[in-house]
Design a protein around this motif. Structure first.
Motif: not given
Length: 308
Positions: A132-158
């Motif tokens: 818990w203190q190491s920050g290894l626990i997260k609150a998952l949203a219901e039905g959460e899927a792996a939605r990682d930011l894609d840094d390949e190609g065009v990235t919306d910096i703003a």
């Protein structure tokens, strides 16, 4: 004598307690000025600067959870509710879940030299607190899927800057480049860890691999029946046993005690505070958001949709 003082205290104290506090600070400490602010109001104003005067404060600490409706900048004391569920119960539940992790149990309780049951339980509780203190626990949203930011190609910096995810993008890119240079076996292992949501942590000189069970940390708050029969869980009897109710039920009961005309404004926001939120990723500590969104963040799967 040179500075005014503001004291934040638990809500619901008697008028005599307020008068005694004023007497002590003026007569004994010679305070230049003195004000008392109930703790739910202090927590409520901290992240939003008073821009939204109504909502619900859910304060979860070690022994208990308090729910306080706030109406037009004032705590509705008559509507406050409390339940003897808190951080200690979540730690006990997570320690119990670790018993089903074969790799963790093999490291903490080797077959050739098993520790005493009491010592093993203390070690599991210490591991739960470490995770818990190491920050290894997260609150998952219901039905959460792996939605990682894609840094390949065009990235919306703003969009990334507005979302405050610059650090996540940088770390993701560094990991991606490191994996590209790794051996095929290492790449396969990295993909497996990512898919299974595994993490490795250093605990008392041991490298332990943990899975998704760590994200079930908050489940006892929403289903107290999970604590039955768990070692080190607090034994409750009498009045405490009668008060055992899920947090979502507690929030509903507290809001139901307020005037009907005010409930629409109260339901517009939920603030989750307390010690339990300090190390959980994705929680709502110090955040003010619509209650349907926030409940989805902190509730186990299935309950968020029901309450939203």
């Amino acid at each position: 004598m040179e500075s005014p003082v503001m004291l934040s205290i638990a809500a619901g104290l008697s008028r005599d307690a307020y008068e005694r506090g004023c007497q002590i600070f003026f007569e004994r400490f010679n305070a230049a000025g003195f004000a008392i602010l109930e703790r739910p109001m202090a927590q409520f104003y901290a992240p939003i600067s008073g821009s939204h005067p109504s909502g619900v404060v859910v304060d979860t600490d070690r022994p208990h959870t308090d729910v306080s409706p706030v109406i037009d900048g004032f705590v509705a004391s008559a509507a406050r509710s409390s339940v003897p569920l808190g951080l200690d119960d979540c730690l006990a539940y997570l320690a119990h879940l670790f018993r089903a992790n074969t790799s963790v149990m093999a490291a903490l309780s080797p077959p050739d030299n098993p520790p005493a049951p009491e010592a093993l339980q203390e070690t599991l509780l210490a591991l739960a607190r470490h995770v818990w203190q190491s920050g290894l626990i997260k609150a998952l949203a219901e039905g959460e899927a792996a939605r990682d930011l894609d840094d390949e190609g065009v990235t919306d910096i703003a969009a990334i800057v507005v979302a405050g995810k610059e650090r996540a993008v940088i770390e993701s890119g560094m990991k991606r480049r490191a994996n590209a240079k790794a051996q095929p076996a290492e790449q396969a292992r990295a993909r497996e860890l990512e898919a299974l949501d595994l993490v490795t942590t250093d605990f008392r000189g041991m490298e332990l691999t943990l899975g998704k069970e760590r994200h079930r940390f908050c489940e006892p708050l929403f289903d107290p029946a999970l604590l039955k029969g768990i070692p080190s869980a607090r034994e409750r009897s009498g009045a405490d046993a009668d008060l055992m109710r899920p947090v979502q039920t507690l929030v509903g009961e507290a809001v139901a005690k307020t005037d009907v005309d005010q409930r629409t404004y109260i339901w517009q926001g939920l603030l989750v505070t307390g010690e339990i939120t300090t190390h959980i990723k994705g929680g709502s500590s110090r955040k003010f958001c619509p209650i349907s969104i926030c409940l989805t963040l902190v509730l186990p799967a299935g309950l968020g949709a029901a309450l939203s």
